[in-house]
Design a protein around this motif. Structure first.
Motif, PDB file in Angstrom:
ATOM      1  N   ARG A 370      26.022 -69.661 -25.577  1.00 52.93           N
ATOM      2  CA  ARG A 370      26.352 -68.644 -26.364  1.00 52.93           C
ATOM      3  C   ARG A 370      25.356 -68.481 -27.982  1.00 52.93           C
ATOM      4  O   ARG A 370      25.146 -67.338 -28.109  1.00 52.93           O
ATOM      5  N   PHE A 374      22.568 -67.023 -29.450  1.00 52.76           N
ATOM      6  CA  PHE A 374      22.586 -65.806 -30.361  1.00 52.76           C
ATOM      7  C   PHE A 374      21.673 -65.939 -31.324  1.00 52.76           C
ATOM      8  O   PHE A 374      20.665 -65.135 -31.850  1.00 52.76           O
ATOM      9  N   ILE A 381      16.275 -55.966 -26.939  1.00 57.00           N
ATOM     10  CA  ILE A 381      17.431 -55.265 -26.997  1.00 57.00           C
ATOM     11  C   ILE A 381      18.469 -57.048 -27.221  1.00 57.00           C
ATOM     12  O   ILE A 381      19.252 -56.157 -27.913  1.00 57.00           O
ATOM     13  N   GLU A 382      17.990 -57.617 -26.739  1.00 53.81           N
ATOM     14  CA  GLU A 382      18.837 -59.101 -27.690  1.00 53.81           C
ATOM     15  C   GLU A 382      19.001 -58.517 -29.486  1.00 53.81           C
ATOM     16  O   GLU A 382      19.750 -58.773 -29.591  1.00 53.81           O
ATOM     17  N   PHE A 385      20.743 -55.739 -31.105  1.00 53.86           N
ATOM     18  CA  PHE A 385      22.012 -55.882 -30.941  1.00 53.86           C
ATOM     19  C   PHE A 385      22.599 -56.833 -32.212  1.00 53.86           C
ATOM     20  O   PHE A 385      22.948 -56.755 -33.280  1.00 53.86           O
ATOM     21  N   ARG A 386      21.651 -57.579 -32.017  1.00 56.86           N
ATOM     22  CA  ARG A 386      21.686 -59.030 -33.289  1.00 56.86           C
ATOM     23  C   ARG A 386      21.152 -58.156 -34.496  1.00 56.86           C
ATOM     24  O   ARG A 386      21.926 -58.819 -35.019  1.00 56.86           O
ATOM     25  N   ARG A 391      23.280 -55.942 -39.563  1.00 57.36           N
ATOM     26  CA  ARG A 391      23.664 -55.330 -40.456  1.00 57.36           C
ATOM     27  C   ARG A 391      25.134 -54.369 -40.828  1.00 57.36           C
ATOM     28  O   ARG A 391      25.743 -54.266 -42.298  1.00 57.36           O
ATOM     29  N   LEU A 392      25.591 -54.430 -39.579  1.00 55.55           N
ATOM     30  CA  LEU A 392      27.452 -53.986 -40.167  1.00 55.55           C
ATOM     31  C   LEU A 392      28.106 -55.013 -40.791  1.00 55.55           C
ATOM     32  O   LEU A 392      29.427 -55.126 -41.038  1.00 55.55           O
ATOM     33  N   GLN A 396      31.872 -55.109 -42.433  1.00 53.02           N
ATOM     34  CA  GLN A 396      32.951 -54.881 -41.053  1.00 53.02           C
ATOM     35  C   GLN A 396      32.955 -56.187 -40.718  1.00 53.02           C
ATOM     36  O   GLN A 396      31.922 -56.506 -40.541  1.00 53.02           O
ATOM     37  N   PHE A 398      34.461 -57.367 -38.387  1.00 50.03           N
ATOM     38  CA  PHE A 398      35.044 -58.070 -36.766  1.00 50.03           C
ATOM     39  C   PHE A 398      33.405 -57.817 -36.847  1.00 50.03           C
ATOM     40  O   PHE A 398      33.091 -58.632 -35.279  1.00 50.03           O
ATOM     41  N   LYS A 401      32.658 -61.489 -37.170  1.00 49.26           N
ATOM     42  CA  LYS A 401      32.633 -62.141 -36.069  1.00 49.26           C
ATOM     43  C   LYS A 401      32.134 -62.824 -34.855  1.00 49.26           C
ATOM     44  O   LYS A 401      31.591 -63.246 -34.126  1.00 49.26           O
ATOM     45  N   ILE A 402      31.262 -61.626 -34.893  1.00 46.77           N
ATOM     46  CA  ILE A 402      29.943 -60.905 -34.036  1.00 46.77           C
ATOM     47  C   ILE A 402      28.625 -62.590 -33.761  1.00 46.77           C
ATOM     48  O   ILE A 402      28.647 -62.765 -33.310  1.00 46.77           O
ATOM     49  N   ASN A 404      26.699 -65.816 -34.448  1.00 44.17           N
ATOM     50  CA  ASN A 404      27.206 -66.750 -33.625  1.00 44.17           C
ATOM     51  C   ASN A 404      26.135 -67.673 -34.196  1.00 44.17           C
ATOM     52  O   ASN A 404      25.395 -68.009 -34.075  1.00 44.17           O
TER      53      ASN A 404
END
Lengths: 538, 65
Positions: A370, A374, A381-382, A385-386, A391-392, A396, A398, A401-402, A404
């Motif tokens: 994983r 990442f 699309i990957e 999202f990354r 950016r967030l 943010q 949360f 923590k995404i 990786n």
């Protein structure tokens, strides 16, 4: 200064002149895993022969991140303190996106542990310390350098090996053959065992550089820095770590179609380093180019041949799960094999090494795959999202923590597996010990030092522990006719609860918990942990 | 823009992996469509209009334009 590689002497083995009597254990490979295995067995009184085709320690720093759990195991094996003294302790990690810091994290903000979350120490030092330690058991550990295993055959109740030396070949017989011969295991190849899994296309360049001035800036605080899309290496990832002796590890993601040999040439590496450290002077110490692989054997136990460490499983390096996973294999197998060799447990106990460590290895592979996915998005699309997670992440929690860049190695839980007795407590059966400081009649100590190595029943608070043969007892914050300790700053009581008992296995995993530990219940859990129920089901 | 409470941890890796896996084998247009369906389904699950409005404002605040 570059590490001084001292070759270990080759000594003509006795088997060249006359057949040797059958050995209990032969370990193939004197890397960190093979050496740790020999030491673990020696501490339990088991003889072993360690064969290695080479005669120097690891060339290049290779495995450098040793986790808290690994250090606790190394403490039991007698090299933990030495590693801690030499190693670089770090616990702050920073993640960057482009030139900006996205966030930082503290790996172990909690007080009251003997060992930190991680140290960085070059594999060659770890091997050197392990060889020194192994030599403290001259009657139990027979290390044979320049002894290359070229063939082996399993005969059901023993294994024969053909070994090549500078003076010719000889044969050995052993009850147990432990393959610690690494990712390219010749043992595995000879047996034709399938070793397939995910290979990542991206290549990575590892460079160790020596420099006086710290690339982390003026304060010289060792940290772990990870960049997504750094300004000095556009569109890729980069990692910077500090090792002892002013050596710094740099990992750079390369293009999928990069020419590895070309990339590893000094004239191509130096400009990449300069882009990171600027004009600060440095010396290139070691360079390697590699691809990630995440693979494990289906089974680690093949009758009398046991696979331990990289011969059984390889993972991508982000997350420090290779060397650390291997040391946990050793910790799991050592006491089981010793009990079986000494006739104190059924052979089926060895099968639980497969059950437990195969699970641990699968968890490591899942996490490493994983992280690698990442870091190396395969599709638009990957990447999208990354990019948005990054950016967030600035605001943010949360989203942080995404991100990786490696979920750093934590010991796996053995909850619900064959040897554990179900129960409810603050730390559930199957989990590994959580360290805590103690003080006793002989001064200050740590829970890990009182618990590891043998089966130990620990009472926290006013719990009376029954006496059973083969089980050590200690009490914490109580008085009894067995050794008792005070929980320093109450850490132990907060971590374990104040009125219960835990039965620890020799590898520090909890195998049973009790509100009121009766002799009958403890005896039952102890027998179960030694495989009593395994035999009954066969 | 609001700073949202972290409600995903410790399952963020499982979620992220499932999300990326759901896009496997889809072209760009199909991926956009999947994202749109996901947003609509998640919005329905959240239900609270005030919360949804807050999420929309926060997400939009990160857009450059």
């Amino acid at each position: 200064m570059a590490y001084d590689y001292q070759p270990y002497p080759y000594v003509a083995p006795p088997g060249l002149s006359a057949p040797e009597t059958r050995h209990a254990v032969v370990i193939v490979g004197a890397g960190p895993i093979g050496l740790a295995m020999a030491i673990d067995l020696a501490q339990r009184g088991i003889n072993s022969v360690v064969l290695d085709d080479n005669n120097v320690v690891s060339v290049g720093s290779r495995a450098i991140c040793w986790s808290k759990r690994t250090l606790e195991i190394f403490d039991r094996l007698g090299v933990g303190e030495r590693m801690l003294d030499k190693g670089v302790t770090w616990k702050i990690g920073r993640q960057f996106h482009g030139g900006d810091q996205v966030f930082s994290f503290d790996l172990l903000p909690e007080e009251g542990h003997r060992y930190p979350a991680f140290i960085n120490l070059q594999q060659y030092y770890v091997e050197e310390y392990l060889v020194d330690r192994a030599r403290e058991f001259p009657d139990l550990i027979d290390i044979r350098f320049l002894n290359k295993t070229i063939a082996h055959e399993d005969h059901g109740d023993h294994v024969t090996l053909t070994v090549e030396t500078p003076d010719g070949n000889y044969t050995l017989e052993t009850d147990w053959y432990i393959a610690c011969d690494g990712a390219g295991s010749a043992t595995r190849e000879r047996m034709g065992l399938s070793f397939e899994g995910q290979t990542f296309q991206e290549q990575f360049l590892i460079a160790d550089i020596e420099m006086e001035q710290s690339p982390f800036g003026d304060d010289k605080v060792p940290e772990r820095w990870f960049w997504f899309d750094p300004p000095f290496h556009s569109g890729k990832s980069a990692l910077l770590h500090m090792q002892p002796d002013n050596i710094y590890r740099i990992d750079l993601q390369l293009d999928v179609d990069a020419d590895g040999t070309e990339e590893a040439r000094e004239e191509n590496v130096i400009p990449r380093i300069k882009a990171i450290v600027g004009d600060k002077p440095f010396r290139l110490d070691w360079v390697s180019v590699y691809k990630f692989r995440c693979i494990k054997l289906d089974r680690f136990v093949h009758n009398r041949v046991l696979f331990v460490g990289d011969s059984a499983h390889v993972v991508s390096p982000f997350g420090a799960r290779g060397g650390n996973g291997g040391i946990q294999d050793v910790d799991n197998l050592g006491w089981k094999l010793a009990r079986v060799v000494q006739g104190q447990a059924p052979e089926a106990l060895i099968e639980t090494y497969n059950e437990e460590r195969s699970h641990g290895s699968a968890e490591n592979i899942l996490n490493s795959s994983r992280s690698t996915n990442f870091m190396t998005p395969k599709t638009p699309i990957e990447a999208l999202f990354r990019g948005e997670a990054l950016r967030l992440a600035k605001d943010q929690p949360f989203a942080r923590k995404i991100l990786n860049s490696g979920r750093l190695s934590l010991p796996c839980s053995l909850e619900g597996m064959s040897l554990q007795t179900q129960g409810v407590a603050q730390i559930a059966p199957g989990q590994v010990l959580v360290d805590a400081p103690l003080s006793g009649e002989d001064g200050d100590t740590w829970l890990l030092r009182q618990v590891q190595g043998d089966f130990t029943l620990v009472g926290f608070g006013d719990v009376l522990l029954p006496e059973l043969p083969g089980i050590r007892r200690i009490g914490i914050n109580t008085r009894a006719d067995y050794p008792c300790f005070t929980a320093t700053h109450n850490h132990a009581m907060r971590r374990y609860g104040s009125s219960n008992a835990y039965l620890f296995r020799p590898d520090g995993h909890i195998c049973a918990v009790f509100d009121t530990p009766t002799r009958k219940d403890v005896a039952h859990a102890y027998a179960k942990a030694l495989g009593a129920e395994l035999e009954a089901t066969q | 823009m609001s700073v949202m409470e972290d409600r995903l941890s410790p399952n963020q890796d499982d979620f992220y992996n499932a999300l990326i896996a759901a896009h496997e084998g889809l072209g760009e247009a199909d991926s956009h469509a999947l994202n749109a369906r996901l947003i609509l389904l998640m919005a329905n699950r959240i239900g609270d209009l005030g919360v949804l409005q807050d999420i929309i404002t926060t997400a939009r605040s990160y857009s450059d334009a």
